[in-house]
Scaffold this motif. Structure first.
Motif, mmCIF file in Angstrom:
data_model
loop_
_atom_site.group_PDB
_atom_site.id
_atom_site.type_symbol
_atom_site.label_atom_id
_atom_site.label_comp_id
_atom_site.label_asym_id
_atom_site.label_seq_id
_atom_site.Cartn_x
_atom_site.Cartn_y
_atom_site.Cartn_z
ATOM 1 N N VAL A 85 0.830 -1.201 0.000
ATOM 2 C CA VAL A 85 0.000 0.000 0.000
ATOM 3 C C VAL A 85 0.864 1.250 0.000
ATOM 4 O O VAL A 85 0.629 2.200 -0.756
ATOM 5 C CB VAL A 85 -0.941 0.012 1.228
ATOM 6 C CG1 VAL A 85 -1.763 1.300 1.260
ATOM 7 C CG2 VAL A 85 -1.832 -1.217 1.224
ATOM 8 N N GLU A 86 1.884 1.254 0.845
ATOM 9 C CA GLU A 86 2.717 2.447 1.011
ATOM 10 C C GLU A 86 4.047 2.037 1.630
ATOM 11 O O GLU A 86 4.125 1.046 2.366
ATOM 12 C CB GLU A 86 1.999 3.449 1.926
ATOM 13 C CG GLU A 86 2.727 4.766 2.129
ATOM 14 C CD GLU A 86 1.999 5.684 3.089
ATOM 15 O OE1 GLU A 86 2.385 6.861 3.198
ATOM 16 O OE2 GLU A 86 1.041 5.221 3.755
ATOM 17 N N GLU B 10 -3.357 -5.058 6.506
ATOM 18 C CA GLU B 10 -3.478 -5.638 7.842
ATOM 19 C C GLU B 10 -2.123 -5.916 8.471
ATOM 20 O O GLU B 10 -2.015 -6.010 9.698
ATOM 21 C CB GLU B 10 -4.284 -6.936 7.792
ATOM 22 C CG GLU B 10 -5.756 -6.744 7.471
ATOM 23 C CD GLU B 10 -6.520 -8.037 7.569
ATOM 24 O OE1 GLU B 10 -5.886 -9.091 7.848
ATOM 25 O OE2 GLU B 10 -7.750 -8.019 7.366
ATOM 26 N N ARG B 11 -1.100 -6.039 7.653
ATOM 27 C CA ARG B 11 0.241 -6.318 8.153
ATOM 28 C C ARG B 11 1.230 -5.268 7.670
ATOM 29 O O ARG B 11 1.009 -4.609 6.650
ATOM 30 C CB ARG B 11 0.702 -7.718 7.739
ATOM 31 C CG ARG B 11 -0.025 -8.827 8.497
ATOM 32 C CD ARG B 11 0.364 -10.206 8.017
ATOM 33 N NE ARG B 11 -0.188 -11.233 8.892
ATOM 34 C CZ ARG B 11 -1.455 -11.621 8.907
ATOM 35 N NH1 ARG B 11 -2.304 -11.073 8.051
ATOM 36 N NH2 ARG B 11 -1.866 -12.537 9.750
ATOM 37 N N THR B 12 2.331 -5.150 8.404
ATOM 38 C CA THR B 12 3.403 -4.226 8.044
ATOM 39 C C THR B 12 4.729 -4.954 8.132
ATOM 40 O O THR B 12 5.005 -5.652 9.125
ATOM 41 C CB THR B 12 3.422 -3.003 8.987
ATOM 42 O OG1 THR B 12 2.192 -2.290 8.868
ATOM 43 C CG2 THR B 12 4.574 -2.067 8.650
ATOM 44 N N TYR C 134 14.372 2.775 10.120
ATOM 45 C CA TYR C 134 13.598 1.597 9.730
ATOM 46 C C TYR C 134 12.681 1.905 8.554
ATOM 47 O O TYR C 134 12.023 2.954 8.520
ATOM 48 C CB TYR C 134 12.740 1.106 10.899
ATOM 49 C CG TYR C 134 13.526 0.561 12.065
ATOM 50 C CD1 TYR C 134 13.712 -0.805 12.229
ATOM 51 C CD2 TYR C 134 14.084 1.413 13.009
ATOM 52 C CE1 TYR C 134 14.428 -1.316 13.297
ATOM 53 C CE2 TYR C 134 14.807 0.926 14.085
ATOM 54 C CZ TYR C 134 14.976 -0.440 14.224
ATOM 55 O OH TYR C 134 15.695 -0.932 15.281
ATOM 56 N N LEU C 135 12.607 0.978 7.605
ATOM 57 C CA LEU C 135 11.633 1.035 6.528
ATOM 58 C C LEU C 135 10.404 0.239 6.942
ATOM 59 O O LEU C 135 10.525 -0.843 7.531
ATOM 60 C CB LEU C 135 12.201 0.424 5.246
ATOM 61 C CG LEU C 135 13.204 1.247 4.452
ATOM 62 C CD1 LEU C 135 13.805 0.382 3.358
ATOM 63 C CD2 LEU C 135 12.536 2.477 3.850
ATOM 64 N N LEU C 136 9.230 0.760 6.621
ATOM 65 C CA LEU C 136 7.982 0.067 6.930
ATOM 66 C C LEU C 136 7.175 -0.073 5.644
ATOM 67 O O LEU C 136 6.758 0.934 5.052
ATOM 68 C CB LEU C 136 7.167 0.836 7.973
ATOM 69 C CG LEU C 136 7.707 0.843 9.398
ATOM 70 C CD1 LEU C 136 8.783 1.904 9.579
ATOM 71 C CD2 LEU C 136 6.574 1.091 10.391
ATOM 72 N N LEU D 295 4.564 -7.926 10.954
ATOM 73 C CA LEU D 295 3.696 -7.758 12.114
ATOM 74 C C LEU D 295 2.295 -7.366 11.698
ATOM 75 O O LEU D 295 2.095 -6.795 10.626
ATOM 76 C CB LEU D 295 4.258 -6.654 13.024
ATOM 77 C CG LEU D 295 5.728 -6.750 13.430
ATOM 78 C CD1 LEU D 295 6.188 -5.430 13.988
ATOM 79 C CD2 LEU D 295 5.920 -7.844 14.459
ATOM 80 N N LEU D 296 1.340 -7.633 12.569
ATOM 81 C CA LEU D 296 0.024 -7.050 12.392
ATOM 82 C C LEU D 296 0.166 -5.535 12.526
ATOM 83 O O LEU D 296 0.848 -5.039 13.434
ATOM 84 C CB LEU D 296 -0.950 -7.589 13.440
ATOM 85 C CG LEU D 296 -1.364 -9.055 13.281
ATOM 86 C CD1 LEU D 296 -2.142 -9.516 14.510
ATOM 87 C CD2 LEU D 296 -2.185 -9.246 12.009
ATOM 88 N N SER D 297 -0.446 -4.797 11.646
ATOM 89 C CA SER D 297 -0.243 -3.345 11.604
ATOM 90 C C SER D 297 -0.631 -2.652 12.911
ATOM 91 O O SER D 297 0.004 -1.677 13.315
ATOM 92 C CB SER D 297 -1.014 -2.737 10.430
ATOM 93 O OG SER D 297 -0.483 -3.212 9.203
ATOM 94 N N ASP D 298 -1.642 -3.173 13.591
ATOM 95 C CA ASP D 298 -2.034 -2.515 14.841
ATOM 96 C C ASP D 298 -1.087 -2.825 15.994
ATOM 97 O O ASP D 298 -1.223 -2.265 17.088
ATOM 98 C CB ASP D 298 -3.476 -2.864 15.224
ATOM 99 C CG ASP D 298 -3.718 -4.359 15.366
ATOM 100 O OD1 ASP D 298 -2.746 -5.141 15.300
ATOM 101 O OD2 ASP D 298 -4.885 -4.752 15.544
#
Length: 280
Positions: A52-53, A67-69, A60-62, A119-122
């Motif tokens: 998505v982005e 739902e995940r990052t 750190y790059l994300l 990881l889960l994004s939240d």
């Protein structure tokens, strides 16, 4: 190690190259790069995920996948590049993200110190060490007052303090040397001894150096290249880092290299004189 300007440059390149693309499958050739979850889970969860982005926090790059990052730390010499699937693999290619349409996002790392966590994004706001990072140098909350409050109990050198990622996110050896030179502060001076005037100079110098380095694509003093495989250009604008024995660009004195906070440190002994007495 890539610092904030280099990682931001990589982020911008990847954002233009892979944002919106779908990962068909992933080939992990060096399992220890994947810290969490297991390699099998990593590969499974990324299958058919859409990028998505591409974001950044500190060094750190994300990769936002909804739902995940994917959190990627480049460490010493990790870097990404986008290639056609038909192009031969370069040495030290450890993770390959096969994209829908025939391109590949490849992660290379000569030193093999880089890491990836899916990881889960939240969960990102609670993920160590991201939640421990200090403010970004170009954010509004990075102010002289903020530094005064966090420095008041810091007896360590200003260089060691600025390298602490929990105080300021993204700074490393190259840019701390450059910041302190612009601010006319000796790197061994204790953080708590600095006046508000000196703290204002640090904030201004930090923002100037980081913004300028980003504009120039970061510094390629070793193997760093951006997402397009291009080197940075800011190394040609460095005033003290890597210039041992050369003339200071301000006063003409010889740049001296020593060791501060366990790191090679470059100083102009005239522009950055260490005060005999320091008081707030």
């Amino acid at each position: 190690m890539p610092e904030l300007p280099e990682v931001e440059t990589v982020r911008r390149g990847l954002q233009s190259l892979v944002a919106g693309q779908v990962i068909e499958w992933v080939d992990v050739r060096l399992p220890r790069i994947i810290r969490s979850p297991s390699v099998d889970e990593f590969v499974h969860e990324l299958q058919n995920a859409r990028i998505v982005e591409v974001r950044r926090r500190g060094k750190y790059l994300l990769l936002d996948l909804g739902e995940r990052t994917l959190v990627s730390h480049l460490r010493m010499e990790g870097h990404y590049g986008v290639f056609l699937a038909s192009e031969p693999l370069l040495p030290h290619t450890h993770v390959i993200f096969h994209l829908l349409g025939g391109q590949e996002l490849r992660y290379q790392d000569v030193r093999q110190f880089g890491t990836m966590d899916l990881l889960l994004s939240d969960h990102i706001p609670h993920f160590a060490p991201l939640h421990l990072l200090g403010p970004e140098p170009l954010q509004e909350n990075f102010t002289p007052t903020y530094l005064r409050d966090v420095f008041k109990k810091r007896t360590t050198s200003i260089k060691a303090t600025l390298l602490d990622q929990t105080i300021i996110a993204g700074l490393g050896n190259i840019y701390v040397d450059e910041i302190l030179f612009r601010a006319k502060i000796h790197p061994t001076q204790s953080a708590q001894s600095l006046s508000m005037q000196a703290l204002r100079r640090i904030v201004a110098s930090t923002q100037e150096v980081i913004a300028d380095a980003i504009v120039h694509g970061g510094s390629s003093v070793k193997s760093y290249v951006n997402g397009f495989g291009e080197p940075g250009q800011y190394q040609f604008s460095l005033n003290v880092y890597g210039r041992t024995g050369q003339a200071c660009v301000v006063c003409g004195s010889e740049i001296v290299k020593s060791r501060v906070a366990g790191r090679g440190t470059h100083v102009c002994p005239i522009c950055q004189k260490l005060p005999r007495k320091t008081r707030r």
